[in-house]
Design an enzyme around this catalytic site. Structure first.
Site, PDB file in Angstrom:
ATOM      1  N   ASP A 154     -11.267 -12.949  22.972  1.00 31.23           N
ATOM      2  CA  ASP A 154     -11.860 -11.845  22.222  1.00 31.23           C
ATOM      3  C   ASP A 154     -11.175 -11.833  20.847  1.00 31.23           C
ATOM      4  O   ASP A 154     -10.151 -12.486  20.634  1.00 31.23           O
ATOM      5  CB  ASP A 154     -11.704 -10.512  22.965  1.00 31.23           C
ATOM      6  CG  ASP A 154     -12.750  -9.501  22.485  1.00 31.23           C
ATOM      7  OD1 ASP A 154     -13.293  -9.671  21.374  1.00 31.23           O
ATOM      8  OD2 ASP A 154     -13.030  -8.540  23.229  1.00 31.23           O
TER       9      ASP A 154
HETATM   10  C1  BGC Z   1     -15.351  -7.134  20.952  1.00 30.92           C
HETATM   11  C2  BGC Z   1     -16.233  -8.291  21.371  1.00 30.92           C
HETATM   12  C3  BGC Z   1     -17.003  -8.766  20.172  1.00 30.92           C
HETATM   13  C4  BGC Z   1     -15.989  -9.217  19.121  1.00 30.92           C
HETATM   14  C5  BGC Z   1     -16.641  -9.747  17.840  1.00 30.92           C
HETATM   15  C6  BGC Z   1     -14.491  -7.456  19.749  1.00 30.92           C
HETATM   16  O1  BGC Z   1     -13.957  -6.306  19.194  1.00 30.92           O
HETATM   17  O2  BGC Z   1     -14.558  -6.738  22.046  1.00 30.92           O
HETATM   18  O3  BGC Z   1     -17.096  -7.898  22.394  1.00 30.92           O
HETATM   19  O4  BGC Z   1     -17.888  -9.781  20.530  1.00 30.92           O
HETATM   20  O5  BGC Z   1     -15.206  -8.110  18.734  1.00 30.92           O
HETATM   21  O6  BGC Z   1     -17.212  -8.719  17.138  1.00 30.92           O
END
Ligand code: BGC
Length: 922
Positions: free
Chosen positions: A712
């Protein structure tokens, strides 16, 4: 370490994106996702000419989705429930009470509601208006129906809370409902929510019709109103159990602790708990949902083949009512208690019928794998070793239209059966008690071995490093060289870059997207490795450039359809939209289990049940893959609360992991999912980004996953021996988590430990090669591979113009050798644009520097500001919510003397200081 490449059908070079079809499919999905829970005396559908008074302040604040990365699709418009009701009134279908409408309009004028700016600051709901008895009484004299809309939002970094206006209805909402109930004969409540909310009002106040409308995306209101008016007969079913009270949910007492969450309810999640222990605490059971017609379901054939490990049944569905409609056949298995103990029922199959005319029948055939209802024996209690097993005894197979299905057939197993032997992995290290089917608690079995030992015993063999032999990645896919021969060409420097995702808003890919990966430096690109583009997800494309995109219903609404083919088809349209925008990997679907109603991201996820989760998510992936792109199943695994999402350690038994929290992902992997995102947090003491058991032992080795795994965004990494770190890329690569998402620049010094770990022997080059292989093999059969040599075009048809922007008039600022535009005090709120014109000498390039501050509060906050010139997004500056002034520079050339530019505030939450243009030689 031979990679077996899948032979995929070649993708097309030309696609048509028909926005009319896209819209029709989205509407079908929204309508089929509406769950009708009450309909006394056929209150709904509203007859032609029905006189309706619309109450509830949410009528003017439709939530198209929840908040955070999954809610950032920029849309040209949102059609809320009231908008759609007004359209119906304009076409003469219903009559809306003007007096009540103007009351709420005036209320808005006098009490303007402004959504808070920035990341994770949105309020859970709009404070309700206080209603005068006299208004309600007068309305009840001229209107027959009171339609009360309740709205709720929550999201990433922002769980719901047990407060009024969040999980609980506010005092003013309850007061308004009571007044409406007192005067109106017919009260309809529509819930525009992302999560299950407190439903006590249904019993306490009483309603005649009740519709869970969820959050339907940009066209949500149209889908809801189609159901209210009976243009579509509802066929949505609850993907979660609705209990009377929040304390009734078995995870309640362990939810919300930011440091640690003990999963003591074990496998008894959702209906598995309620149907086993507390059926009387259920207000609306899992799988339940009414139709405007009636159906009769009966099992007409039942087949069991223990040798093949499968069973099949035919269920005859007859429409016995007077309107056409669809029904969902659901199959649950109840296994004998045996030594392991079992939940009363487990969903193992579902299928939606076609639209059945009154009096007509359809026979629905379902095939069920024994694995779908097997239990994980983590200590070989049954004496057959560890793995998925079935214990001897009677198995009842129930078919019906909710978890309370009555009709059943049964079979008997004379002996215990090992369905799939599996070695233990990922079990807990911390002692805790877990719930048993008997209602007692036992010590959960603990992990006795280490992940490290498993990794040390399975380090792959080094591929001889040959240097560049001129092989291209396409040579591998054309069968000219092996993947190993190709990877052998990569130098250590190249292998060091391969695990990097560059972003957010990398210049290498579509502006405003989440990350670039693959051929992100010239020497990798020269070897024919394409640059892949990742983008949020899950319910449409998030383009921080401010460009418009189609926003789909939220995950919960899509799973309520119980319609896999509809999900696949809808996502094939999203796939085309991605192709048009050169986006290759959607960061969705979200596949976490609805463990507790307060999890803020439940709206992005599907259900409390892993079978439904897996099948719906897998279908969406298949839809995307059908046009040469793909999706990412996230967040692997146990991302079941937002509070403490960077540090919270879920302590969970291996059985619960295997049967509940990993299982949805496993179904999707079996259906072909080829991209996985791990979480910010840990599972059983180890950060998922470096969790060898999770990513290598289970995902790759036991499930046979082929594809990429990414972290993530800016996640912590750890292994058993190290603490949380954002630079321990070595632990990540050892675990076979392939991509760190994300680093600001592919070649920038990110202070990671890959090279030093290779040097000190704690990371092998072979492990880096394995990651490079995973990334390269991923590109096979994808449109991005094709784009290297040919053009993949997407022709638009239908009402595509509904998705375009228009620019206002501006005056032009002369740009000298150095010009500073003062931005202090400009409106940086969410969705706003700061326009200005420039007069430029375009024989020069310009270094453009944006300086500002992301408002403090959350250092993971992503606060994008996009720089546009002549309607083209040039770059995005993503500020972090750390309260520190930051500057982002970019070099740009221009083609025109006069340029219209603007800054677009995707989320707000920033304060800008200045924009500096500095001339440089081209
Ligand atoms: C989230 C993800 C997301 C990523 C990119 C993170 O804060 O948990 O689900 O895909 O950011 O935006």
């Amino acid at each position: 370490m031979t990679i077996h490449l899948r032979v995929r059908e070649d993708i097309d070079l030309k696609y048509i994106l028909d926005y009319d079809r896209y819209k029709d499919l989205a509407l079908e999905a929204i309508s089929e996702g509406q769950v009708l829970l009450e309909n006394k005396e056929n209150t709904l559908p509203l007859n032609k000419g029905a006189k309706v008074a619309v109450f509830g302040r949410s009528q003017n604040h439709y939530y198209k989705s929840g908040t955070g990365s999954g809610g950032m699709v920029n849309v040209s418009r949102v059609v809320g429930i009231l908008d759609a009701l007004k359209e119906s009134a304009a076409s003469g279908d219903i009559v809306l009470n003007e007096q009540v409408l103007s009351f709420y309009e005036k209320y808005e004028e006098e009490n303007p509601f402004k959504e808070a700016d920035g990341w994770a600051n949105a309020q859970w709901s709009v404070p309700e208006a206080s209603l005068e008895d006299s208004l309600v009484k007068a309305a009840s004299m001229s209107s027959d129906y009171a339609l009360f809309i309740i709205g709720r939002s929550a999201g990433e970094d922002q769980d719901n809370s047990l407060e009024e206006g969040s999980y609980l209805l506010s005092y003013l909402e309850l007061d308004a409902l009571k007044k409406v109930r007192a005067y109106f004969k017919r009260v309809i409540v529509v819930l525009n929510v992302g999560n299950i909310i407190d439903m006590k009002f249904v019993k306490d106040i009483g309603v005649d019709a009740l519709l869970y409308a969820w959050q339907g995306g940009m066209l949500g209101g149209l889908g809801t109103v189609n159901v209210l008016l009976g243009k579509v007969n509802p066929s949505g079913k609850l993907p979660d159990t609705i209990a009377y009270s929040i304390e009734d949910y078995p995870s309640d007492k362990n939810f919300g602790n930011p440091n640690e969450s003990i999963y003591e309810e074990d496998i008894f999640v959702g209906y598995r708990y309620f149907e086993t222990f507390a059926p009387s605490k259920v207000l609306y059971p899992f799988g339940y949902g009414l139709s405007y017609t009636d159906f009769d379901l009966s099992i007409t054939d039942f087949r069991v083949d223990p040798l093949a490990g499968s069973l099949g049944l035919d269920v005859r569905v007859k429409n016995t009512g007077s309107l056409s409609g669809k029904e969902v056949v659901q199959v649950y298995v109840s296994a004998p208690q045996g030594l392991l103990g079992k939940p009363a029922r487990v969903l193992c199959g579902f299928k939606k019928t076609s639209l059945l005319a009154p009096g007509s029948c359809e026979v629905v055939s379902l095939d069920i794998d024994f694995r779908d209802f097997a239990s994980f024996d983590e200590t070989s209690k049954c004496g057959l070793g560890t793995g998925f097993i079935l214990e001897k005894g009677e198995y009842r197979v129930y078919a019906g239209n909710s978890v309370r299905a009555m009709e059943y057939a049964s079979f008997e197993l004379m002996e215990d059966m090992m369905i799939e032997p599996l070695k233990n992995a990922l079990g807990p290290v911390k002692p805790f008690k877990r719930l048993l089917a008997s209602g007692e608690y036992e010590d959960a079995p603990l992990r006795t071995d280490t992940q490290k030992a498993r990794r040390n015993a399975a380090i792959p063999a080094l591929i001889p490093m040959t240097g560049d032999l001129g092989y291209k990645l396409s040579d591998v896919f054309d069968g000219k060289v092996t993947m190993e021969e190709f990877i052998g060409q990569l130098s250590l420097e190249e292998l060091n870059v391969m695990p990097r995702g560059e972003g957010m808003s990398s210049k290498l890919v579509t502006p405003g997207t989440a990350a670039a990966f693959g051929g992100i430096i010239p020497s990798l690109k020269d070897k024919g490795i394409p640059i892949g583009c990742m983008d949020d997800g899950p319910s449409g494309m998030r383009l921080d450039s401010g460009m418009h995109a189609f926003s789909l219903p939220n995950g919960t609404c899509l799973s309520s359809t119980f319609n896999t083919s509809l999900n696949a088809e809808l996502f094939s349209m999203l796939g085309r939209e991605m192709l048009k925008n050169k986006v290759d990997v959607l960061l969705g679907p979200g596949m976490n289990i609805h463990r507790h109603p307060l999890n803020g991201r439940n709206f992005e996820y599907f259900s409390e049940d892993p079978f439904l989760t897996g099948k719906i998510g897998g279908s969406q992936i298949l839809g995307l893959q059908s046009v040469g792109v793909t999706g990412t199943i996230k967040h692997f695994a146990c991302n079941n609360q937002e509070n403490g999402r960077q540090v919270c350690d879920p302590v969970v038994s291996e059985r619960a992991l295997r049967e509940i929290y990993l299982k949805g992902f496993e179904y999707a992997v079996n259906m072909g999912a080829d991209a996985v995102m791990t979480t910010y947090a840990l599972v059983n003491g180890v950060y998922t980004a470096g969790n060898y058991d999770l990513v290598t032992t289970i995902l790759h080795d036991q499930w046979g996953f082929k594809g990429i795994v990414m972290t993530d965004w800016w996640a912590n990494i750890s292994d058993e021996d190290t603490g949380a770190s954002k630079t321990n890329f070595a632990a990540m690569v050892r675990a076979q988590n392939d991509l760190y998402c994300c680093v600001p620049g592919a070649t920038e010094d990110v202070s990671d430990n890959i090279l030093s770990s290779v040097e000190d022997g704690t990371l092998s080059i072979a492990e880096l090669q394995r990651t490079a292989m995973n990334v390269c093999a991923f590109f096979e059969g994808k449109a991005v591979m094709k784009r290297l040599t040919e053009k993949v075009t997407v022709e638009l048809s239908g009402a595509s113009e509904e998705y375009e922007d228009t620019l206002p008039e501006v005056s032009y600022i002369p740009i000298e050798s150095e010009t500073v535009i003062d931005l202090r005090g400009i409106d940086c709120s969410k969705g706003s644009k700061y326009y200005f014109g420039t007069e430029i000498d375009y024989s020069y390039d310009y270094e453009i520097t944006l300086t500002g501050t992301g408002l403090p509060g959350n250092e993971l906050a992503q606060l994008p500001v996009v720089f546009y010139s002549n309607a083209t997004p040039l770059f995005t500056c993503t500020f972090r919510g750390n309260g520190k002034e930051a500057s982002v520079s970019n070099i740009q050339g221009f083609y025109n003397r006069l340029n219209i530019m603007y800054l677009y505030f995707t989320l707000g939450g920033v304060e800008l200081k200045e924009l500096r243009f500095k001339r440089i030689e081209k």
